[in-house]
Scaffold this motif. Structure first.
Motif, short mmCIF file in Angstrom:
data_model
loop_
_atom_site.label_atom_id
_atom_site.label_comp_id
_atom_site.label_asym_id
_atom_site.label_seq_id
_atom_site.Cartn_x
_atom_site.Cartn_y
_atom_site.Cartn_z
N THR A 67 0.83 -1.20 0.00
CA THR A 67 0.00 0.00 0.00
C THR A 67 0.87 1.26 0.00
O THR A 67 0.59 2.21 -0.74
N ALA A 68 1.93 1.26 0.80
CA ALA A 68 2.80 2.43 0.87
C ALA A 68 3.52 2.67 -0.46
O ALA A 68 3.58 3.80 -0.95
N VAL A 69 4.07 1.61 -1.05
CA VAL A 69 4.79 1.76 -2.32
C VAL A 69 3.83 2.16 -3.43
O VAL A 69 4.10 3.08 -4.21
N GLY A 72 2.71 5.70 -2.94
CA GLY A 72 3.81 6.61 -3.28
C GLY A 72 3.93 6.82 -4.78
O GLY A 72 4.07 7.96 -5.26
N PHE A 73 3.86 5.73 -5.54
CA PHE A 73 3.90 5.85 -7.00
C PHE A 73 2.71 6.64 -7.53
O PHE A 73 2.83 7.45 -8.45
N ASN A 80 3.50 14.55 -11.02
CA ASN A 80 4.09 14.71 -12.35
C ASN A 80 3.08 15.30 -13.33
O ASN A 80 3.39 16.23 -14.07
N HIS A 81 1.87 14.78 -13.33
CA HIS A 81 0.84 15.25 -14.28
C HIS A 81 0.34 16.66 -13.96
O HIS A 81 -0.06 17.38 -14.87
N THR A 82 0.37 17.03 -12.71
CA THR A 82 -0.09 18.38 -12.36
C THR A 82 1.02 19.42 -12.45
O THR A 82 0.75 20.60 -12.29
N GLY A 83 2.24 18.99 -12.69
CA GLY A 83 3.34 19.92 -12.90
C GLY A 83 4.17 20.24 -11.67
O GLY A 83 5.05 21.09 -11.73
N TYR A 84 3.91 19.59 -10.56
CA TYR A 84 4.70 19.85 -9.36
C TYR A 84 6.14 19.33 -9.51
O TYR A 84 7.06 19.92 -8.96
N ILE A 85 6.29 18.24 -10.22
CA ILE A 85 7.63 17.71 -10.46
C ILE A 85 7.77 17.40 -11.95
O ILE A 85 6.79 17.15 -12.65
N LYS A 86 9.00 17.44 -12.42
CA LYS A 86 9.30 17.09 -13.81
C LYS A 86 10.26 15.92 -13.80
O LYS A 86 11.23 15.89 -13.04
N VAL A 87 10.00 14.92 -14.63
CA VAL A 87 10.83 13.72 -14.71
C VAL A 87 11.68 13.80 -15.96
O VAL A 87 11.17 14.03 -17.06
N ASP A 88 12.97 13.62 -15.81
CA ASP A 88 13.89 13.57 -16.94
C ASP A 88 13.94 12.11 -17.41
O ASP A 88 14.71 11.30 -16.90
N TRP A 89 13.07 11.78 -18.39
CA TRP A 89 12.92 10.39 -18.82
C TRP A 89 14.17 9.87 -19.51
O TRP A 89 14.46 8.67 -19.44
#
Length: 147
Positions: A67-69, A72-73, A80-89
């Motif tokens: 549940t925690a993992v 967290g994902f 990521n989708h709301t723009g709070y973080i950006k992932v360098d794929w």
């Protein structure tokens, strides 16, 4: 002439056994296996109870960890989708490929370190000496996972 006489102490085993608490009798270190110390029913009960407790705790902790993992994902994807973080794929892909190469390198050697091999040998010897206890533990563990 100058020889000392040897003296022996007499130990009353019945009194010694009465004076020792039950937990010291059960958990006292001994050189023999549990097969030498306990009868079959006792070994099955001890193995079953400890296995059930372990399985039950393992199941609860496993659910909590999953549940925690998973949560967290899920939160990271929302961020990521709301723009709070950006992932360098590209960086993620490069690191994943590097990890794959390291895993291929380690799996191709197929050699256990001497420390690991000695511990594995100790476990195998213990399991062979305590087959009934191990069987009770395995059954109890499965019942604990199911409950």
């Amino acid at each position: 002439a100058g020889r000392k006489e040897d003296s022996f102490n007499v130990l009353d085993l019945a009194e010694y056994a009465k004076s020792r608490p039950w937990w010291k009798k059960v958990f006292a270190p001994s050189s023999g296996s549990s097969a030498e110390k306990y009868n079959v029913a006792t070994q099955l009960v001890i193995g079953g109870v400890t296995g059930w407790c372990t399985g039950f705790i393992f199941q609860k902790v496993g659910k909590l960890a999953a549940t925690a993992v998973g949560g967290g994902f899920f939160l990271l994807q929302i961020a990521n989708h709301t723009g709070y973080i950006k992932v360098d794929w590209k960086l993620v892909e490069r690191d994943v490929n590097k990890a794959k190469q390291q895993l291929k390198f380690h799996s191709s050697s197929n050699k256990m370190s001497p420390e690991v091999k000695s511990k594995v040998d100790e476990v195998i010897i213990f399991l062979k000496k305590n087959v009934i206890l191990t069987g009770g533990f395995a059954g109890g563990f499965l019942l604990g996972m199911a409950s």
